[in-house]
Every structure is written in structure tokens, then in C-alpha cells.
Design a protein around this motif. Structure first.
Motif, PDB file in Angstrom:
ATOM      1  N   TRP A   1      -2.607   2.590   5.170  1.00 30.35           N
ATOM      2  CA  TRP A   1      -2.216   1.703   6.274  1.00 30.35           C
ATOM      3  C   TRP A   1      -2.772   0.311   6.019  1.00 30.35           C
ATOM      4  O   TRP A   1      -4.005   0.145   5.925  1.00 30.35           O
ATOM      5  CB  TRP A   1      -2.778   2.238   7.602  1.00 30.35           C
ATOM      6  CG  TRP A   1      -2.121   3.487   8.086  1.00 30.35           C
ATOM      7  CD1 TRP A   1      -2.277   4.751   7.587  1.00 30.35           C
ATOM      8  CD2 TRP A   1      -1.199   3.603   9.186  1.00 30.35           C
ATOM      9  NE1 TRP A   1      -1.513   5.642   8.294  1.00 30.35           N
ATOM     10  CE2 TRP A   1      -0.845   4.967   9.288  1.00 30.35           C
ATOM     11  CE3 TRP A   1      -0.647   2.690  10.089  1.00 30.35           C
ATOM     12  CZ2 TRP A   1       0.039   5.437  10.260  1.00 30.35           C
ATOM     13  CZ3 TRP A   1       0.227   3.162  11.055  1.00 30.35           C
ATOM     14  CH2 TRP A   1       0.572   4.519  11.136  1.00 30.35           C
TER      15      TRP A   1
ATOM     16  N   THR B   1      -1.309   8.421   3.440  1.00 31.58           N
ATOM     17  CA  THR B   1      -0.669   7.103   3.607  1.00 31.58           C
ATOM     18  C   THR B   1      -1.724   6.012   3.677  1.00 31.58           C
ATOM     19  O   THR B   1      -2.750   6.169   4.347  1.00 31.58           O
ATOM     20  CB  THR B   1       0.146   7.101   4.930  1.00 31.58           C
ATOM     21  OG1 THR B   1       1.098   8.132   4.853  1.00 31.58           O
ATOM     22  CG2 THR B   1       0.832   5.761   5.165  1.00 31.58           C
TER      23      THR B   1
ATOM     24  N   ALA C   1      -2.883   3.285  13.970  1.00 28.66           N
ATOM     25  CA  ALA C   1      -2.694   4.503  13.167  1.00 28.66           C
ATOM     26  C   ALA C   1      -3.106   5.748  13.952  1.00 28.66           C
ATOM     27  O   ALA C   1      -2.391   6.761  13.935  1.00 28.66           O
ATOM     28  CB  ALA C   1      -3.505   4.408  11.876  1.00 28.66           C
TER      29      ALA C   1
ATOM     30  N   SER D   1      -6.909  -1.925   3.214  1.00 28.58           N
ATOM     31  CA  SER D   1      -6.081  -0.799   3.666  1.00 28.58           C
ATOM     32  C   SER D   1      -6.974   0.360   4.078  1.00 28.58           C
ATOM     33  O   SER D   1      -8.134   0.455   3.645  1.00 28.58           O
ATOM     34  CB  SER D   1      -5.068  -0.388   2.600  1.00 28.58           C
ATOM     35  OG  SER D   1      -5.735   0.049   1.452  1.00 28.58           O
TER      36      SER D   1
ATOM     37  N   LEU E   1       1.517  -3.930   8.551  1.00 33.57           N
ATOM     38  CA  LEU E   1       1.125  -2.797   9.405  1.00 33.57           C
ATOM     39  C   LEU E   1       2.300  -2.379  10.294  1.00 33.57           C
ATOM     40  O   LEU E   1       2.631  -1.203  10.406  1.00 33.57           O
ATOM     41  CB  LEU E   1      -0.080  -3.200  10.270  1.00 33.57           C
ATOM     42  CG  LEU E   1      -0.435  -2.221  11.393  1.00 33.57           C
ATOM     43  CD1 LEU E   1      -0.909  -0.888  10.836  1.00 33.57           C
ATOM     44  CD2 LEU E   1      -1.485  -2.807  12.341  1.00 33.57           C
TER      45      LEU E   1
ATOM     46  N   LEU F   1       5.142  -0.721   8.348  1.00 32.08           N
ATOM     47  CA  LEU F   1       4.855   0.680   8.027  1.00 32.08           C
ATOM     48  C   LEU F   1       5.033   1.555   9.272  1.00 32.08           C
ATOM     49  O   LEU F   1       5.648   2.626   9.217  1.00 32.08           O
ATOM     50  CB  LEU F   1       3.421   0.829   7.489  1.00 32.08           C
ATOM     51  CG  LEU F   1       2.983   2.277   7.283  1.00 32.08           C
ATOM     52  CD1 LEU F   1       3.756   2.932   6.138  1.00 32.08           C
ATOM     53  CD2 LEU F   1       1.474   2.372   7.023  1.00 32.08           C
ATOM     54  N   LEU F   2       4.509   1.103  10.400  1.00 26.46           N
ATOM     55  CA  LEU F   2       4.616   1.887  11.637  1.00 26.46           C
ATOM     56  C   LEU F   2       6.082   2.149  11.974  1.00 26.46           C
ATOM     57  O   LEU F   2       6.450   3.267  12.356  1.00 26.46           O
ATOM     58  CB  LEU F   2       3.920   1.146  12.789  1.00 26.46           C
ATOM     59  CG  LEU F   2       3.990   1.861  14.134  1.00 26.46           C
ATOM     60  CD1 LEU F   2       3.154   3.142  14.121  1.00 26.46           C
ATOM     61  CD2 LEU F   2       3.509   0.949  15.269  1.00 26.46           C
TER      62      LEU F   2
ATOM     63  N   THR G   1      -5.701  -1.856  12.981  1.00 22.11           N
ATOM     64  CA  THR G   1      -5.023  -0.816  12.195  1.00 22.11           C
ATOM     65  C   THR G   1      -5.486   0.574  12.636  1.00 22.11           C
ATOM     66  O   THR G   1      -4.683   1.512  12.738  1.00 22.11           O
ATOM     67  CB  THR G   1      -5.274  -1.047  10.686  1.00 22.11           C
ATOM     68  OG1 THR G   1      -4.656  -2.283  10.330  1.00 22.11           O
ATOM     69  CG2 THR G   1      -4.699   0.068   9.831  1.00 22.11           C
TER      70      THR G   1
END
Ligand SMILES: C[C@](O)(CO)[C@H](O)COP(=O)(O)OP(=O)(O)OC[C@H]1O[C@@H](n2ccc(N)nc2=O)[C@H](O)[C@@H]1O
Ligand SMILES: Nc1ncnc2c1ncn2[C@@H]1O[C@H](COP(=O)(O)OP(=O)(O)OP(=O)(O)O)[C@@H](O)[C@H]1O
Length: 294
Positions: free
Chosen positions: A8, A6, A114, A43, A275, A278-279, A110
Motif C-alpha cells: 500500500w 499487497t 488499508a 509503502s 493510495l 490502489l483502493l 495509509t
């Protein structure tokens, strides 16, 4: 970069305005700012393991890995959570460094978000933001990932959604030291506080802009060029400057009219960062798959 992991996002931010209200006895400045999250940035990819090691597989030229905010964030989290887990990390860098758009701080945020997810540490956003503050004043805003009004020394944040706008961001090729700008005797430090609900771009300014433009003619020149097209301002302590447009095609047209050597990009302003989006997606699908296996 491994294709299956993935990606991020580590988005950039703009300070739509930056007012300096005073200076504390420890030298830090009381300020007010509006942090606008962008849909554009770096990213990162993560492969978590049980090695206890943190390895950054893509170095940044001129930044030793142990000083890289990504490695520092990962180690800080490891230590705080007392975990023996580790990770291999890849960075895809697109943001110019040291430009006042928060690239390094966003990379750190991030990493915290993550690895909290992969290591299943269950730390709260506030805990991660507090940890992040040890790495830099701008890390907490990226951990929260909301367009927000900042008070205090920049750490008191209140979400303040903004209408959709497009930003042309230009970064002149000059290095500006944040500490030097804040330490300068000529920096204005007496702007009156405003109430967040009274914010209007036209009624605000960046207290660092005049000083930085005087000392760095390339910043003044970039700002002047943007002002031909739209309302424009410097972000943070520079060197980046931005122009605000209602539509993307207007921003694109302006970028095309600038000299070909211009280092610039166009981004949409967003109220919730990519971010955090996505989380939310990953957390939702983890909850669904957990409930299926129960
Ligand atoms: C001004 C902003 O760019 C707005 O986004 C940031 O608050 C600065 O964020 P940053 O680069 O992450 O800053 P830090 O690394 O925490 O601080 C760099 C230096 O800026 C000065 N500094 C920073 C923030 C603040 N409220 N007052 C200060 O005087 C301090 O001298 C500090 O040593
Ligand atoms: N992962 C990273 N990405 C970028 N810079 C990093 C990173 N780790 C450490 N640094 C160091 O941090 C410095 C500042 O980088 P950054 O891109 O955050 O600046 P900035 O855009 O001015 O940030 P801010 O708006 O928070 O002041 C760089 O010049 C570099 O030496």
C-alpha cells in the motif's frame, strides 16, 4: 518484508505554497496551502487477523513503536470501530523524516485506509479523515488523496487539480520543529487570503521560508542551489525544498549536477494519490468477486 502481501503506497506531499493569514486564540494558525500529491513515497503491508493485537514488524530507529503514527492510527481505528480484529504491519521507509513532506502523516493515513478495507469496517472517507485529524493536521489530506487547496487550519480541503509537473525534492540534514516555527514571534501572520481559482505558483510564497532560511543556513543553501535550475520553494515548515520542472529529464539533470552527498528524489505531481488508485482497484475487484459468489 513478506513478498505476497499487497504493498500500500504512503506517498509524500508538497506544500506548493503556504500563506499564514492569522493566529487563533488556541495558538493554531489560519493558513492557506496547496497540497500537491506525489507519486513517490513509503509503502506498507498488512496481514489482518483476529488477535486484537497491532504489531509493527519494522521499527523506525529513534521512534518507539507505541509512538509510531502507524501503530497510533491502527489503535485509534480499532477503538473507534470497536473491533476485536488486529494486524501485523510492515513499513518500507524511503522518505526522509521530519522533512515537511508528510511521511509520518501519510503512513498514518495509509494505515487508516488499508485497515478500514481489510477489517471491512465501511467507514467513510470523511470519518477516516476526521479520525486522522486527531493524529496530525496533515493526515486528512492523505486520506482523501487529492491534490487540494487547504483553508482553515489546514483541515478544509477542496480538490484543485494541477497540470503535470516534475519535482526535484532536496532534504538538507537539519531538524526543524514545526511547533517552533509556528511559535516564533517573527513569523509573518498577515497574508491576505486568495481565491483557490486565482492560484498561480509565481504569485504565492511560503511564509515560513524566510525565517527558516535565516535560522538554518543549510536550508537557504539548498534553496539557492535549486534556484539555479528552476522556480523553487520550501515545503511546509521545512527542511525540504523543491524545484518545479515541466519534464522529468530536466529534474534528473539538475539532481545530477548537485553534489553527490545531496539527499534528494524526483517525483511526478499527481492529482489522485497512488493510495486512492490502489483502493479503487481493490474495491472494484472485491465487488466483482462478491457479485460472482451471489
Ligand atoms: C504546516 C504544515 O506542515 C502544512 O502541511 C502542517 O499543517 C503541519 O502539520 P503537522 O506537522 O502534522 O502538524 P501538527 O502535528 O498537527 O502540529 C504541529 C504544531 O504546529 C503548529 N500548527 C500546526 C498547524 C496549524 N494550522 N497551526 C499551527 O500553529 C502547532 O503549534 C502544532 O502544535
Ligand atoms: N511512521 C512514521 N514515519 C515518520 N515519522 C514518524 C512516524 N511515526 C512517528 N513519527 C515521528 O513524526 C516526526 C515527523 O515526521 P514526518 O515525516 O511526518 O515529518 P514531516 O515530513 O515534517 O511532516 P509534516 O509535513 O506533516 O510536518 C518524526 O520525526 C518522528 O519522530
Amino acid at each position: 518484508m513478506p513478498s505476497k502481501l499487497t504493498r500500500w503506497p504512503a506517498p509524500a506531499k508538497l506544500n506548493l505554497f503556504l500563506h499564514i493569514l492569522g493566529r487563533r486564540s488556541d495558538g493554531y494558525h489560519q493558513l492557506q496551502s496547496l497540497f500537491q500529491m506525489l507519486d513517490y513515497g513509503d509503502s506498507l503491508q498488512f496481514s489482518a487477523d483476529n488477535s486484537g493485537q497491532i504489531s509493527l514488524e519494522t521499527s523506525i530507529a529513534g521512534v518507539p513503536n507505541e509512538d509510531n503514527l502507524i501503530v497510533r492510527a491502527a489503535k485509534l481505528l480499532q477503538q473507534y470501530a470497536q473491533t476485536s480484529q488486529g494486524a501485523r504491519i510492515w513499513l518500507h521507509k524511503t522518505l526522509p523524516m521530519g522533512g515537511g513532506i508528510g511521511g509520518g502523516s501519510s503512513n498514518a493515513a495509509t494505515t487508516l485506509v488499508a485497515l478500514n478495507y481489510y477489517w471491512q469496517l465501511n467507514l467513510t472517507t470523511d470519518q477516516l479523515a476526521e479520525l486522522g485529524l486527531q493524529l496530525g493536521a496533515d493526515v486528512p489530506v492523505f486520506v482523501h488523496g487529492q491534490t487540494a487547496f487547504a483553508d482553515g487550519v489546514g483541515e478544509q480541503l477542496k480538490a484543485l487539480p494541477q497540470p503535470e509537473r516534475y519535482y526535484l525534492v532536496v532534504t538538507p540534514d537539519v531538524h526543524i520543529s514545526t511547533a517552533e516555527v509556528f511559535g516564533h514571534p517573527q513569523l509573518p501572520r498577515n497574508t491576505q487570503p486568495i481565491a483557490p481559482e486565482h492560484y498561480h505558483f509565481e504569485d504565492t510564497h511560503n511564509d515560513c521560508q524566510e525565517l527558516v532560511c535565516q535560522r538554518h543556513p543549510l536550508v537557504a543553501k539548498a534553496l539557492q542551489a535549486l534556484l539555479e535550475y528552476a522556480p523553487s520553494r520550501m515545503t511546509g515548515t521545512g527542511a525540504s525544498v523543491f524545484a518545479v520542472f515541466p519534464r522529468r529529464d530536466q529534474a534528473e539533470q539538475a539532481l545530477q549536477s548537485l553534489p553527490a552527498s545531496t539527499r534528494g528524489f524526483i517525483a511526478k505531481g499527481v492529482n489522485c494519490s497512488p493510495l486512492i488508485r490502489l483502493l479503487q482497484q481493490l474495491t472494484d475487484s472485491r465487488v466483482q468477486s462478491d457479485s460472482r459468489t451471489q
